[in-house]
Design an enzyme around this catalytic site. Structure first.
Site, PDB file in Angstrom:
ATOM      1  N   ASP A 231       0.873  -1.169   0.000  1.00 53.19           N
ATOM      2  CA  ASP A 231       0.000   0.000   0.000  1.00 53.19           C
ATOM      3  C   ASP A 231       0.916   1.227   0.000  1.00 53.19           C
ATOM      4  O   ASP A 231       2.095   1.152   0.374  1.00 53.19           O
ATOM      5  CB  ASP A 231      -0.962  -0.003   1.202  1.00 53.19           C
ATOM      6  CG  ASP A 231      -2.141   0.946   0.964  1.00 53.19           C
ATOM      7  OD1 ASP A 231      -2.073   1.776   0.027  1.00 53.19           O
ATOM      8  OD2 ASP A 231      -3.130   0.881   1.716  1.00 53.19           O
TER       9      ASP A 231
HETATM   10  C1  BGC Z   1      -4.937   3.408   0.013  1.00 53.88           C
HETATM   11  C2  BGC Z   1      -5.025   2.413  -1.131  1.00 53.88           C
HETATM   12  C3  BGC Z   1      -4.808   3.138  -2.434  1.00 53.88           C
HETATM   13  C4  BGC Z   1      -3.465   3.851  -2.388  1.00 53.88           C
HETATM   14  C5  BGC Z   1      -3.153   4.617  -3.650  1.00 53.88           C
HETATM   15  C6  BGC Z   1      -3.694   4.259  -0.034  1.00 53.88           C
HETATM   16  O1  BGC Z   1      -3.771   5.300   0.884  1.00 53.88           O
HETATM   17  O2  BGC Z   1      -4.986   2.713   1.238  1.00 53.88           O
HETATM   18  O3  BGC Z   1      -6.251   1.763  -1.129  1.00 53.88           O
HETATM   19  O4  BGC Z   1      -4.883   2.237  -3.496  1.00 53.88           O
HETATM   20  O5  BGC Z   1      -3.477   4.787  -1.315  1.00 53.88           O
HETATM   21  O6  BGC Z   1      -3.980   5.723  -3.767  1.00 53.88           O
END
Ligand code: BGC
Length: 745
Positions: A231
């Site tokens: 993530d």
């Molecule tokens: C989120 C993810 C997301 C990623 C990219 C993170 O803060 O938890 O779900 O895909 O950011 O935007």
């Protein structure tokens, strides 16, 4: 140019390999032009495309290219329809392909452990079977057009509070049976291109650095062949992460971690094989993306909007209807509530999509009713002018036949990044509901919220529609259901409790000082309310239709794989075509382990024309009957007479049948710590011990006839019988018995 992965690995320097294991920027992987490795883009997700053309962020702050905002998972899940989810996935994949995006960051399938989780709108259900089936369908759909997915957030990311550090402290059974089950289902059924590891820790270890999670479980046990991406910002130690099984850190994190990887390979603390594996998976991802069949743009905005409307209509859950719906033709309607004019159709944060257009309930109702529909906002999102807006609304309500009252949670109340602290609607809206119904009792409450809210007014309101966050076509889809153009068929994927205090994780959510204890164990969602015998406002699986369905007698057979094939005749006894979501729950009495009173194992959304009958056939996979056995450290199907409850909700079982299931053979070696009861139950040692007990009994030992004595002995570790007063048995005898039993069994 190198042609094979091996040739590439041979040609890359360690520095280049290390650099490949993090992004080039916010959304793309690094290119190494001298070797023909191109860069690919990964971007959100999950219910539409969020491709940022300008300034990048992962919080949904800056605008992205216009894309269709399909219904978020909270709504899509309520369709209980994998075929529909697959079609929606395919449309998202097509939009991604047109924009040259290699991987869509979704679906999100974490379990809704508490209604408070700020990100519940992005997740499918409180139940792993629903999350698994809908999630798998999305993966199949998106990947069918040659665009990858990222199954997220792996794993146990069930809250936003302290999400980047908190340790989800979970016992093995709930971890496997509830929190990992949907991931396992999707990985084994669909092999998604990528899996995104979560921010949080699980039992103390960061998901991004957890070899048990990323390697032993995901790859060794489930056979995952794709790439693990972090993530955004989840990696604090890339060397540890690569060693654990992570392949790609996102986004770009400066060069320091690259240098640390190079140093770790040099000093042997990270094996070059681990780095090569990560690089292999990255170049394989790039190669897959390059094979995507060409998709001709531009985006068919109208067709995708129409699909968004279809899915949204199928997502709406009609909670209650005393006959007010569908709206009678020629009715005059008071459309009340700011949500009718300014719809809340998606949640805040990284999934925030820049929609191609937005339908409102107000416009859609005016389009159908003309000037028979009149509007009053009733409240402002910021709570200002409460009294004035309320009295205007009450006045309008009194003048019209029916009130469509659109209430819900404003953006500021729920989002990625924080959790709610209560499940109430804003006080001003509750007061408005009360005032309006006194002026005109014919009220349809239309709810917009990303996760459940308490409904203290439900006994006083004749019709309630839960429309969740429905995506950009939600306004017209809502009116489709209100007018009866669409017969509602959505079902609750999460229980609506009476009170927050009744919820399973209450008191254990969101934890404190870095830890959250999943104290409710396997009893998540409806399992909890059923186990405690708690009343709820509306149970899991509930949802009404404008027609009625009657169920015949369910029957069940086992197929060659040991799967259970359940059939049930279904009759649409009304005068409208409709869809019934048939749900199959199982129960096993006298199980060796604690179980919920019933667990959903399979479901099907079945269309039945007015007055027609159909037989629904639903497969319960044998593997879904299994519980996690902590002794074997594996899923085990327990043998026994299973009850199959077939019904319209978890609390509306229409037909029950049973089937005898042969259990998995469990070979647990005997040890000195095995209990007397376990020895007696052992296929080899049991008869031997039994025979000697009978000899003793014949000689007046009385052991077998004395029930209290055998109960006491039943839990006695055999090793401790040695030298026990009155027991004439030697260590060597027991050791010999154990050896014989373990070598033969
Ligand atoms: C989120 C993810 C997301 C990623 C990219 C993170 O803060 O938890 O779900 O895909 O950011 O935007």
């Amino acid at each position: 140019m190198p042609k094979t992965v091996q040739e590439l690995l041979d040609a890359l320097t360690v520095e280049e390999k290390a650099s490949l294991t993090s992004g080039a920027d916010f959304w793309t992987t690094k290119a190494i032009e001298r070797l023909g490795i191109s860069s690919v883009m990964l971007t959100d997700g999950p219910h539409g495309l969020r491709k940022q053309a300008g300034a990048a962020d992962h919080l949904g702050i800056n605008d992205s290219v216009p894309a269709t905002c399909f219904p978020p998972a909270v709504a899509l899940g309520s369709t209980f329809d994998a075929e529909l989810a697959e079609r929606m996935g395919q449309a998202i994949g097509t939009e991604a392909a047109i924009e040259d995006v290699a991987v869509v960051l979704g679906p999100g399938i974490n379990i809704k452990r508490s209604p408070l989780c700020g990100r519940n709108f992005e997740y499918v259900s409180e139940d792993p079977i629903v999350a698994g089936h809908i999630g798998a369908a999305l993966v199949r759909g998106i990947e069918s057009v040659g665009v990858g997915t990222s199954l997220k957030h792996f794993a146990a990311n069930n809250q936003e509070t302290d999400r980047m550090r908190v340790s989800a402290d979970i016992d093995p059974r709930p971890l496997h049976e509830i929190y990992l089950r949907a991931f396992e289902h999707i990985v084994t059924e669909t092999q998604p291109w990528t899996v995104m590891c979560s921010y949080n820790r699980i039992n103390g270890v960061y998901a991004s650095q957890d070899p048990w999670l990323l390697t032993d479980t995901l790859r060794t046990a489930w056979g995952f062949e794709g790439l693990v991406v972090s993530d955004w910002g989840a990696v604090s130690d890339r060397v540890a992460a690569l060693a654990a099984g992570l392949d790609l850190e996102m986004p770009y994190s400066g060069g320091a971690a690259d240098a640390a990887v190079v140093a770790a390979v040099a000093d042997g603390s990270l094996s070059s094989e681990a780095l090569d594996l990560a690089v292999t998976r990255i170049v394989q991802l790039v190669a897959k993306a390059a094979q995507r069949p060409a998709v001709a743009g531009p985006l068919d905005v109208d067709a995708h909007h129409a699909l968004a409307r279809e899915v949204a209509g199928r997502s709406i859950v009609l909670l209650k209807n005393d006959g007010l719906l569908p709206l009678a033709p020629d009715t005059s309607v008071a459309v009340i509530g700011e949500f009718a004019r300014s719809p809340r159709f998606q949640g805040g944060g990284s999934s925030h999509i820049n929609p191609t257009r937005v339908d409102s309930v107000l416009d859609a109702l005016v389009a159908v009713c003309g000037d028979r529909a009149r509007f009053a906002p009733g409240f402002a999102f910021d709570g200002s002018d409460g009294e004035t807006l309320r009295s205007e609304a009450v006045e309008l309500a009194a003048q019209q036949d029916v009130v469509v009252l659109c209430v819900g949670l404003p953006d500021a109340d729920e989002s990625e990044g924080f959790d709610r602290t209560h499940i109430n609607l804003p006080v001003g809206q509750l007061e408005l509901i009360d005032a309006v119904r006194k002026a005109n009792p014919n009220v349809v409450v239309v709810l917009s919220n990303g996760s459940v809210v308490a409904l203290p007014f439900r006994d006083h309101i004749p019709a309630i529609a839960e429309t969740w966050l429905l995506g950009q076509a939600g306004g017209s889809a809502t009116v489709d259901v209100l007018t009866g153009a669409v017969n509602p068929s959505g079902r609750l994927t999460e229980t609506i409790p009476l009170r927050l205090e009744d919820t399973a994780s209450y008191g254990n959510f969101p934890g404190a000082v870095g830890h959250v204890r999943y104290g409710e164990g396997i009893h998540v969602g409806y399992r909890w309310y059923d186990n405690r015998g708690f009343d709820v406002a509306y149970p899991f699986g509930h949802g009404l239709s404008y027609t009625e369905f009657s169920y015949g007698r369910a029957s069940v057979n086992t197929d060659a794989n040991g799967d259970l094939i359940v059939t049930v005749p279904l009759t649409n006894t009304g005068d409208r075509d409709g869809r019934e979501v048939v749900q199959v729950y199982t129960a096993l009495d006298n199980s060796v382990v604690e179980r919920a009173p019933r667990e959903l194992k399979a479901f099907a959304s079945v269309a039945v024309a007015a007055g027609q009958s159909r037989e629904a056939t639903i497969t319960v996979r044998r593997k879904d009957l299994a519980y996690w056995d902590v002794r074997a450290d594996a899923f085990v199907v327990e043998g026994g007479e299973y009850r199959l409850e077939v019904g319209a909700s978890s609390r509306d079982i229409r037909s029950t049948t049973t089937i005898a299931v042969t259990g998995d053979e469990l070979h647990l070696p005997l040890t000195m710590e095995s209990s007397f009861g376990e020895v007696l139950a052992h296929p080899v040692a049991g008869p031997v011990v039994q025979a000697s007990l009978e000899t003793l009994a014949g000689a007046g030992g009385g052991l077998l006839t004395d029930e209290a004595m055998s109960a006491l002995l039943g839990s006695f570790p055999i090793g401790r019988l040695i030298n026990f007063p009155g027991v004439d048995i030697e260590a060597g005898q027991i050791e010999a018995l154990i050896k014989m039993a373990n070598s033969t069994a």
